[in-house]
Write a protein that holds these residues in place. Sequence first.
Motif, short mmCIF file in Angstrom:
data_model
loop_
_atom_site.label_atom_id
_atom_site.label_comp_id
_atom_site.label_asym_id
_atom_site.label_seq_id
_atom_site.Cartn_x
_atom_site.Cartn_y
_atom_site.Cartn_z
N LEU A 170 -1.71 -7.34 4.57
CA LEU A 170 -2.54 -8.65 3.17
C LEU A 170 -2.08 -9.79 3.86
O LEU A 170 -0.61 -9.91 4.35
CB LEU A 170 -2.00 -7.43 2.03
N ASP B 152 3.91 -7.42 -6.65
CA ASP B 152 3.45 -6.90 -7.24
C ASP B 152 2.99 -6.03 -8.33
O ASP B 152 1.86 -5.37 -8.79
CB ASP B 152 3.27 -6.19 -5.59
N TYR C 64 -5.04 -8.31 -3.77
CA TYR C 64 -6.66 -8.05 -2.60
C TYR C 64 -7.06 -9.50 -2.78
O TYR C 64 -8.62 -9.81 -2.88
CB TYR C 64 -7.47 -6.99 -4.18
N SER C 65 -6.69 -10.44 -4.22
CA SER C 65 -7.77 -11.66 -3.48
C SER C 65 -7.37 -12.34 -2.36
O SER C 65 -6.84 -12.41 -1.39
CB SER C 65 -6.36 -12.70 -4.79
N GLU C 66 -8.35 -13.81 -1.57
CA GLU C 66 -8.62 -13.72 -1.37
C GLU C 66 -8.68 -15.38 -1.19
O GLU C 66 -8.19 -15.87 0.10
CB GLU C 66 -10.12 -13.94 -0.77
N MET D 125 0.79 -1.15 -0.31
CA MET D 125 -0.16 0.04 0.34
C MET D 125 1.52 1.31 -0.02
O MET D 125 -0.02 2.52 -0.66
CB MET D 125 -0.82 -0.25 1.64
N LEU E 149 -3.13 -6.17 -8.52
CA LEU E 149 -4.51 -7.13 -8.11
C LEU E 149 -4.50 -8.11 -7.12
O LEU E 149 -5.22 -8.92 -6.38
CB LEU E 149 -5.79 -7.31 -9.48
#
Length: 273
Positions: A264, A165, A173-175, A128, A170
């Motif tokens: 994360l 990254d 942001y994956s679960e 971030m 993206l």
Amino acid sequence: MTTKPMGMLLQDPSLPDLYQDYEFPIDSDFLAGMGSSKFTIRDNDLYDMPLYQGLDWANADLSFAALNRKGNFIDNPQFHQVNTFAVAAYSLDLVEAAIGREMKWKHGAPLVLRPHAFGDANAFYDPMSPSLNFGSFTSPFRRAPVWTCLSHDIVSHELGHAILDSFRPLYVYSEEVDTGALHESVGDLMAMFTALSHKPVVEQLFRESGGDMMNPSLASGLAEEFGIGLWGISFPFLRSALKLAPATTWHRLKFMIAPRCGRLPFMKSSPLW
């Protein structure tokens, strides 16, 4: 080609004889303050409180011999700064040679490196506010604090997170569990391949293994000093391809990808980077 020597360890302080100077390419990049077009050293903690003063890299002698003139590279924060930068820059050179082009970070600015970010047995990449953040901890098994910024394996591993990254932003942001596992595998491969690119490391690897890669060696274990700091010389690695360290059980492994305080998945709370 004009270069500037920058001292770096090829493994970590547990193997102090494995070192060399990274030749920073002055002709194709620049050094200003403690940074270049691709990396900048910010010797602050996670709250951006300043810690250790640095040298003027454009004019100072940054070679290993100069920074270790008193034989105190482990306790020299200015060497910590140079080592972190040099290992990251060397590792990025290998990646750029492989992909055939210059690497661009996703945020369009130099990647921040914090060699003394916090006091804990860990290191992490923050996507971030793109940065590599290195911790330190005291150990009953080591004379001096264990500085993660002095581990070639750990610096190149964390750089692997930043590189992936920037290619696939993206993913953070994956679960999906596999996404975190992919980040970790890229980091470990970065650590292994960069280590094996150094001739002195390969020569020691063959001396240790006798040519049999099933024997423990520098190639089978990652972050040797970190592991010694945690568990002693019985487990001289953080991770190994041949042997499980005490904390590396399935119960602990499942937490390697667990979120922590909003961080994360690949920013692990356990001391496994």
